[in-house]
Write an enzyme that holds these catalytic residues in place. Structure first.
Site, PDB file in Angstrom:
ATOM      1  N   ASN A   9       0.828  -1.273   0.391  1.00 21.77           N
ATOM      2  CA  ASN A   9      -0.438  -0.031   0.196  1.00 21.77           C
ATOM      3  C   ASN A   9       1.256   1.488   0.200  1.00 21.77           C
ATOM      4  O   ASN A   9       1.666   1.352   0.909  1.00 21.77           O
ATOM      5  CB  ASN A   9      -0.777   0.406   1.062  1.00 21.77           C
ATOM      6  CG  ASN A   9      -1.515   1.066   1.748  1.00 21.77           C
ATOM      7  OD1 ASN A   9      -1.915   2.509   0.288  1.00 21.77           O
ATOM      8  ND2 ASN A   9      -2.670   1.327   1.817  1.00 21.77           N
ATOM      9  N   LYS A  11       0.070   3.953  -0.240  1.00 20.47           N
ATOM     10  CA  LYS A  11       0.015   5.128   0.364  1.00 20.47           C
ATOM     11  C   LYS A  11      -0.228   6.319  -0.524  1.00 20.47           C
ATOM     12  O   LYS A  11      -0.082   6.818  -1.590  1.00 20.47           O
ATOM     13  CB  LYS A  11      -0.024   5.298   1.969  1.00 20.47           C
ATOM     14  CG  LYS A  11      -0.488   4.589   2.203  1.00 20.47           C
ATOM     15  CD  LYS A  11       0.417   4.648   3.537  1.00 20.47           C
ATOM     16  CE  LYS A  11      -0.407   2.945   4.361  1.00 20.47           C
ATOM     17  NZ  LYS A  11       0.290   3.278   6.158  1.00 20.47           N
ATOM     18  N   HIS A  95      -9.484   1.342   4.847  1.00 18.24           N
ATOM     19  CA  HIS A  95      -8.358   0.875   5.467  1.00 18.24           C
ATOM     20  C   HIS A  95      -8.420   2.157   6.934  1.00 18.24           C
ATOM     21  O   HIS A  95      -9.385   2.750   7.108  1.00 18.24           O
ATOM     22  CB  HIS A  95      -7.183   1.584   5.099  1.00 18.24           C
ATOM     23  CG  HIS A  95      -6.547   1.457   5.186  1.00 18.24           C
ATOM     24  ND1 HIS A  95      -5.109   2.905   6.134  1.00 18.24           N
ATOM     25  CD2 HIS A  95      -5.285   1.466   4.521  1.00 18.24           C
ATOM     26  CE1 HIS A  95      -4.172   2.523   6.773  1.00 18.24           C
ATOM     27  NE2 HIS A  95      -3.798   1.358   6.329  1.00 18.24           N
ATOM     28  N   GLU A  97      -6.928   4.215   7.805  1.00 20.52           N
ATOM     29  CA  GLU A  97      -7.099   5.743   8.021  1.00 20.52           C
ATOM     30  C   GLU A  97      -7.377   6.324   6.888  1.00 20.52           C
ATOM     31  O   GLU A  97      -7.871   7.687   7.739  1.00 20.52           O
ATOM     32  CB  GLU A  97      -5.442   6.245   7.021  1.00 20.52           C
ATOM     33  CG  GLU A  97      -4.366   5.939   8.011  1.00 20.52           C
ATOM     34  CD  GLU A  97      -3.046   5.849   6.935  1.00 20.52           C
ATOM     35  OE1 GLU A  97      -3.459   5.398   5.715  1.00 20.52           O
ATOM     36  OE2 GLU A  97      -2.358   4.997   7.491  1.00 20.52           O
ATOM     37  N   GLU A 167      -5.087  -5.224  10.878  1.00 22.17           N
ATOM     38  CA  GLU A 167      -3.861  -3.880  11.183  1.00 22.17           C
ATOM     39  C   GLU A 167      -4.529  -3.665  11.931  1.00 22.17           C
ATOM     40  O   GLU A 167      -5.622  -2.082  12.333  1.00 22.17           O
ATOM     41  CB  GLU A 167      -4.519  -2.924   9.243  1.00 22.17           C
ATOM     42  CG  GLU A 167      -3.745  -3.510   8.756  1.00 22.17           C
ATOM     43  CD  GLU A 167      -3.345  -2.660   7.147  1.00 22.17           C
ATOM     44  OE1 GLU A 167      -2.090  -3.061   7.082  1.00 22.17           O
ATOM     45  OE2 GLU A 167      -4.337  -1.520   7.052  1.00 22.17           O
ATOM     46  N   GLY A 173       2.857   2.256  10.971  1.00 20.91           N
ATOM     47  CA  GLY A 173       3.307   3.334  11.280  1.00 20.91           C
ATOM     48  C   GLY A 173       4.245   3.138  12.383  1.00 20.91           C
ATOM     49  O   GLY A 173       5.165   5.047  12.100  1.00 20.91           O
ATOM     50  N   SER A 213       3.587  -2.077  10.412  1.00 23.01           N
ATOM     51  CA  SER A 213       5.073  -2.080  10.762  1.00 23.01           C
ATOM     52  C   SER A 213       5.641  -3.313  10.049  1.00 23.01           C
ATOM     53  O   SER A 213       6.227  -3.441  10.434  1.00 23.01           O
ATOM     54  CB  SER A 213       5.531  -1.779  12.217  1.00 23.01           C
ATOM     55  OG  SER A 213       4.994  -0.452  12.597  1.00 23.01           O
TER      56      SER A 213
END
Ligand code: 13P
Length: 253
Positions: A9, A11, A95, A97, A167, A173, A213
């Site tokens: 991904n 992003k 996702h 985010e 996730e 991150g 991560s």
């Protein structure tokens, strides 16, 4: 046996030529690799050029999001048919985010999941708890809610074409990874949920990926776990060498 899937991904990273260079580099590095499905998800603006750069290779293309409608007055959105004609086979849905920053809900995740399947894209459906939810022992409850929400009104034939990505938000991150045991436990739980809703045979077909991560240094031990069928990789997918190592570790290379 499920074939592992390693998905990158990207992003909101990589402008036009950078995206093509990264994709071409990966193509070169991965040309002898078998037994794993590799998916890359660049930003929308690079889908077509990346699609050309990987044409004829085994690398597959995915979108990072989509609208559930085929077309219409939805300024700024991208439709399933636009992804398909750009060469996508997969699309990331829900996702964290997008849930946290762009008001994605279990209902819109469900609409997108159903629409992607209707148009022949395989959704990579993301679920995962936030740190405070894990600390309050709510992980399973949160994940159950998200899984049931995403899969509402689907039949087992469609469910078999989906991919789930666990996730944990606190691992994205941050450099913090769930331990292989922690991740495996949630993956087993997700498969159990799918099994009770759609039957064991169907649940056994679904790849449950881990994301958060994932790096070359930790991918092997995560991917060795019986319930971890691949990875959804953010930061480390932007470096061809790191991504190659993660891909190779999924097949014990
Ligand atoms: P990182 O690998 O950068 O933690 O991102 C994970 C992720 O969000 C993939 O979708």
């Amino acid at each position: 046996m499920r074939t592992p899937i390693i998905a990158g991904n990207w992003k909101m990273h990589q402008t036009g030529q950078e995206a093509v260079d990264l994709a071409s580099g990966l193509r070169q590095r991965l040309k002898d690799v078998n037994g794993v499905r590799v998916v890359i998800c660049p930003p929308f603006t690079s889908l077509l050029s990346v699609s050309r750069a990987i044409e004829g290779s085994d690398i597959l293309l995915g979108g990072q999001n989509m609208h559930w409608e085929e077309k219409g007055a939805y300024t700024g959105e991208v439709s399933p048919t636009m992804l398909l004609t750009a060469g996508c086979k997969y699309v990331i849905v829900g996702h964290s985010e997008r849930r946290a920053l762009f008001s994605e809900t279990d209902d819109t995740v469900n609409l997108k999941t159903k629409s992607s399947l209707k148009f022949g894209l395989s959704p990579i459906i993301c679920v995962g708890e936030r740190l405070e939810q894990r600390e309050a022992n709510e992980t399973k409850e949160v994940v159950e809610h998200q899984v049931k929400g995403a899969f509402k009104d689907l039949n087992s034939e469609d469910v078999g074409k989906t991919v789930v990505a666990y996730e944990p938000v606190w691992a994205i991150g941050t450099g913090k990874t769930a331990t292989p045991e922690q991740a495996n436990e949630v993956h087993r739980f997700i498969r159990g949920l799918l099994s009770s809703e759609f039957g064991r045979e169907c649940a056994e077909e679904i790849n449950v990926l881990y994301g958060g991560s994932v790096k070359p240094e930790n991918s092997r031990e995560l991917l060795e776990m019986p319930e971890i069928d691949g990875a959804l990789v953010g930061g480390a997918s932007l470096d061809a060498q790191s991504f190659e190592k993660i891909v190779r570790s999924s097949i014990g290379d």
